[in-house]
Design an enzyme around this catalytic site. Structure first.
Site, PDB file in Angstrom:
ATOM      1  CG  HIS A 123      30.663  45.442  51.970  1.00 17.30           C
ATOM      2  ND1 HIS A 123      29.927  45.707  53.104  1.00 17.30           N
ATOM      3  CD2 HIS A 123      31.361  44.304  52.248  1.00 17.30           C
ATOM      4  CE1 HIS A 123      30.158  44.784  54.021  1.00 17.30           C
ATOM      5  NE2 HIS A 123      31.027  43.917  53.532  1.00 17.30           N
ATOM      6  CG  ASP A 200      33.888  50.767  51.264  1.00 22.51           C
ATOM      7  OD1 ASP A 200      34.958  50.632  51.898  1.00 22.51           O
ATOM      8  OD2 ASP A 200      33.060  49.848  51.153  1.00 22.51           O
ATOM      9  CE  LYS A 226      37.279  44.952  55.194  1.00 26.16           C
ATOM     10  NZ  LYS A 226      37.006  43.505  55.138  1.00 26.16           N
ATOM     11  CB  CYS A 366      28.518  41.991  52.797  1.00 26.54           C
ATOM     12  SG  CYS A 366      28.551  41.117  54.364  1.00 26.54           S
TER      13      CYS A 366
END
Length: 411
Positions: A123, A200, A226, A366
């Protein structure tokens, strides 16, 4: 337990909403999950009954707010199996967490001629901070590519990981392909080269148990929104010694130990990284979301989402002209399927689905370097959660066919 998960839709009033006259089918959970009523109630209760700033006052409300705020830090540490609460830094988002590591720790350890290794599936939040750090420092940014089945090429990673590598930054689960990378193996390889691993975990945290101690990662970042929590709250885990060595990158209230006219001293980690009034309500919501997940059972949530993928993928694969990106195995999609339909732009497909009440994401997600590697400019992405049902998967596949037929008639 799976039947229990099926009956939890009453906790999500938004799912009763209608879009363009059709019942809402929300399939953009990889971007933001919906927030259940028990979490919303705890956020509201804080603002109604305990609202005060943290760490500043000696009065009762301030003490209560501070106690709750720090108790959630302990809860987060336990949730990801961190050694203690002092390794947990509150941020606004995964993005801010990764920028903090790149701007503070990266500036400490990366010098001219060094190498930073990331993957082509990152991302932008785990790409641009390292790209900019490499430019500032005169370092080289290298990419690990994909295999022919669109999983991480571990042979390429081993070849590009050298004694010049200082930082390896990698997504645990791709937000486009849904593939989960072997972080524990990668951590071992990274540490053999005396480099540091930044993970991440934004897409991984809602779908699997994360044990930062067992994985032996140096840093790990994720967001509350999320995983059923509110927006505007993120987490950075860092090994204690590394956080202690890092300077803060924001200055002001909360993060200081003392200030004179000419000098200032910082608090210890994690508080030296939390300048200004924090998102206290967001922290309370994050704690409530973790409690909600733990009540459901992370393994049960993963099982339900895998069942949904096992239903959806074959139905999409049976539609002529559909190309699915990532592994053909449902269990390797972490609730995410990205696809395209021949001769239909992803934005057109998403708009057509929206007319039928179905909310999906279309675009480059992204992840533009990944799109280039896949040979496309964009994809349609459907991402499920445990509050979706098998009937939803049938409705979605049927709707893709209907939209496809519409554009074929119009062409």
């Amino acid at each position: 337990m799976i039947n229990y998960l099926q009956n939890l839709t009453q906790d999500f009033p938004i799912l009763k909403k209608k879009i363009n006259g059709e019942p809402l089918l929300y399939l953009d959970n990889a971007a933001t999950s919906q927030t259940p009523t028990p979490v919303l109630k705890q956020i509201r209760a804080f603002y109604q009954n305990e609202n005060a700033n943290v760490h500043r006052g000696v009065y009762t409300l301030a003490n209560q707010a501070t106690e709750k705020y720090e108790r959630v830090r302990e809860q987060v540490a336990a949730f990801i199996h961190a050694p203690n609460a002092e390794t947990i830094v509150y941020t606004r988002s995964t993005t801010e967490s990764l920028n903090l590591v790149a701007s503070s720790f990266g500036n400490l350890v990366v010098q001219k001629g060094d190498e930073i290794l990331i993957t082509i599936m990152e991302h932008h939040s785990n790409l641009i901070p390292w790209q900019q750090l490499a430019k500032r420092k005169g370092a080289t940014l290298k990419y690990v590519e994909l295999t022919s089945d669109q999983t991480l090429d571990m042979a390429d990673l081993r070849a590009k990981l050298t004694s010049r590598t200082k930082i390896v930054a990698i997504t645990q689960t791709s937000n486009v392909l849904g593939v989960t990378n072997p972080i524990k193996i990668i951590a071992r390889l990274v540490h053999e080269q005396h480099a540091y691993l930044v993970v991440d975990a934004a897409q991984a945290i809602p779908h699997q148990t994360i044990d930062v101690s067992d994985l032996n990662v140096d840093f790990l970042a994720f967001s509350g929104h999320k995983m059923l929590g509110p927006t505007g709250i993120g987490v950075l885990y860092g090994k204690a010694g590394l956080l202690a060595a890092m300077p803060p990158i924001q200055y002001g209230g909360e993060m200081i130990a003392s200030v004179s006219r000419t000098e200032a001293k910082w608090q210890n980690a994690p508080w030296k990284f939390e300048a200004g009034t924090p998102n206290i309500g967001g922290v309370i919501g994050l704690g409530a979301a973790i409690s909600y997940y733990q009540k459901l059972g992370v393994a049960e949530v993963r099982q339900k989402e895998t069942q949904l993928m096992a239903s959806l993928l074959p139905q999409l694969q049976a539609i002529p002209g559909v190309t699915i990106y990532g592994s053909p195995k449902p269990a390797e999609h972490a609730g995410i399927v990205s696809f395209n339909v021949a001769n239909i732009h992803p934005h057109d497909m998403a708009t057509g689905l929206d007319m039928l009440g179905i909310e999906v994401r279309a675009g480059h997600h992204c992840a533009q370097p990944l799109m280039a590697a896949l040979g496309v400019s964009a994809t349609v992405r459907a991402s499920v959660s445990f509050y979706n049902a098998s009937e939803d998967m049938e409705r979605f596949a049927w709707s893709v066919e209907r939209v496809k037929e519409f554009f074929e008639r119009e062409s």
